[in-house]
Design a protein around this motif. Structure first.
Motif, mmCIF file in Angstrom:
data_model
loop_
_atom_site.group_PDB
_atom_site.id
_atom_site.type_symbol
_atom_site.label_atom_id
_atom_site.label_comp_id
_atom_site.label_asym_id
_atom_site.label_seq_id
_atom_site.Cartn_x
_atom_site.Cartn_y
_atom_site.Cartn_z
ATOM 1 N N ARG A 11 27.891 40.248 32.063
ATOM 2 C CA ARG A 11 27.076 39.097 31.686
ATOM 3 C C ARG A 11 27.468 37.902 32.555
ATOM 4 N N GLU A 12 26.571 36.964 32.669
ATOM 5 C CA GLU A 12 26.774 35.816 33.554
ATOM 6 C C GLU A 12 28.051 35.059 33.196
ATOM 7 N N GLY A 13 28.815 34.727 34.228
ATOM 8 C CA GLY A 13 30.003 33.905 34.045
ATOM 9 C C GLY A 13 31.267 34.647 33.675
ATOM 10 N N GLN A 14 31.223 35.983 33.657
ATOM 11 C CA GLN A 14 32.408 36.755 33.271
ATOM 12 C C GLN A 14 33.387 36.872 34.443
ATOM 13 N N THR A 15 34.685 36.832 34.118
ATOM 14 C CA THR A 15 35.730 36.860 35.148
ATOM 15 C C THR A 15 36.776 37.918 34.792
ATOM 16 N N PRO A 16 36.462 39.187 35.000
ATOM 17 C CA PRO A 16 37.357 40.263 34.559
ATOM 18 C C PRO A 16 38.702 40.298 35.266
ATOM 19 N N HIS A 17 38.783 39.742 36.471
ATOM 20 C CA HIS A 17 40.037 39.811 37.221
ATOM 21 C C HIS A 17 40.941 38.601 36.981
ATOM 22 N N ASP A 18 40.498 37.685 36.137
ATOM 23 C CA ASP A 18 41.329 36.534 35.770
ATOM 24 C C ASP A 18 42.056 36.875 34.473
ATOM 25 N N PRO A 19 43.362 37.156 34.535
ATOM 26 C CA PRO A 19 44.083 37.613 33.342
ATOM 27 C C PRO A 19 44.105 36.597 32.209
ATOM 28 N N ALA A 20 43.827 35.333 32.514
ATOM 29 C CA ALA A 20 43.843 34.302 31.478
ATOM 30 C C ALA A 20 42.474 34.103 30.832
ATOM 31 N N SER A 21 41.477 34.845 31.281
ATOM 32 C CA SER A 21 40.112 34.624 30.803
ATOM 33 C C SER A 21 39.827 35.387 29.516
ATOM 34 N N ARG A 22 38.797 34.934 28.803
ATOM 35 C CA ARG A 22 38.344 35.650 27.610
ATOM 36 C C ARG A 22 37.814 37.032 27.995
ATOM 37 N N THR A 23 37.214 37.120 29.165
ATOM 38 C CA THR A 23 36.727 38.416 29.651
ATOM 39 C C THR A 23 37.863 39.426 29.708
ATOM 40 N N ALA A 24 38.983 39.013 30.296
ATOM 41 C CA ALA A 24 40.130 39.910 30.426
ATOM 42 C C ALA A 24 40.685 40.301 29.056
ATOM 43 N N THR A 25 40.643 39.367 28.109
ATOM 44 C CA THR A 25 41.116 39.662 26.752
ATOM 45 C C THR A 25 40.264 40.748 26.106
ATOM 46 N N ILE A 26 38.950 40.631 26.241
ATOM 47 C CA ILE A 26 38.050 41.628 25.652
ATOM 48 C C ILE A 26 38.207 42.974 26.357
ATOM 49 N N ILE A 27 38.394 42.946 27.663
ATOM 50 C CA ILE A 27 38.625 44.196 28.389
ATOM 51 C C ILE A 27 39.890 44.877 27.881
#
Length: 228
Positions: A11-27
């Motif tokens: 989805r727009e604005g997701q940052t899976p490679h940033d360990p501090a991101s919410r995206t990384a938390t959900i992953i």
């Protein structure tokens, strides 16, 4: 044993490679849930080099049934709801393959393999077992040429037939068919591109491009991280 392959647009604005991101938390939550399931062995994840908005995951299971059984649980529904916050579930692509060798770890995960070429070749639904065996044997000529002439730039390979029939690319009638997947590990994407200019590649690529009843080929590169 089987490997599940799945890809989703982020989805727009997701940052899976940033360990501090919410995206990384959900992953991480997603992978923790998968790792708790019966039959789970390991998984590999990354984004496509050609299109970083596509998240790709490969999961080694004891069997296809172990994965299917997980999808029938109540926990799976919650798992999908959570994961759906960062990817478009409706546009996901999923299939299973029996790869040789298994596990394909050396061909698909860093640091052994910084770049994995994921190649899928498509054939008609009517492709017989004899046709499949012939193609697989012929494809080994490409892998042998790589071992002989590209040992310093390639790492490992794994390949096999897909369990399900898959949509054939650019089919006007939404045709589905048999598919063969190959994972080819490289020290870099550029190393793969350079090898395509060698005489060894030119002398052997006909084993793929000239295969009987070949309907199409799709290829992407991924830098994958191993999760056990």
């Amino acid at each position: 044993m089987a490997t599940e392959f799945v890809s989703f647009p982020l989805r727009e604005g997701q940052t899976p490679h940033d360990p501090a991101s919410r995206t990384a938390t959900i992953i991480k939550e997603t992978f923790d849930t998968i790792a708790q399931q019966p039959g789970f062995q390991r998984l590999y994840w990354g984004t496509e080099t050609e299109n970083p908005n596509i998240l790709r995951i490969a999961i080694d299971w004891d069997s296809v049934d172990h994965h299917i059984n997980f999808t029938k649980t109540e926990k799976y529904k919650l798992f999908i709801e959570n994961f759906g916050q960062i990817v478009d579930i409706s546009k996901g692509v999923l299939y299973h393959a029996h790869l040789s060798p298994h596990p394909p770890t050396r061909a698909i995960s860093q640091p052994t393999t910084p770049a994995t070429e994921t190649l899928v070749a498509f054939f008609p639904s009517s492709y017989s077992k004899a046709d499949q065996d012939k193609f697989e044997e012929d494809f080994k000529n490409i892998l042998s040429a790589l071992e002989t002439h590209g040992a310093d730039i390639s790492t490992s390979t794994a390949s096999g037939w897909v369990v399900e029939e898959l949509p054939i690319p650019n089919s006007e009638s939404n045709e589905t068919g048999k598919a063969f997947v190959a994972l080819i590990g490289w020290i870099s994407v550029q190393a793969h591109l350079d090898f395509r200019n060698t005489q060894a590649f030119k002398d052997n690529i006909h084993w793929l491009r000239g295969a009987k009843d070949l309907k199409g080929v799709k290829m992407v590169h991924i830098a994958s991280t191993l999760v056990e």
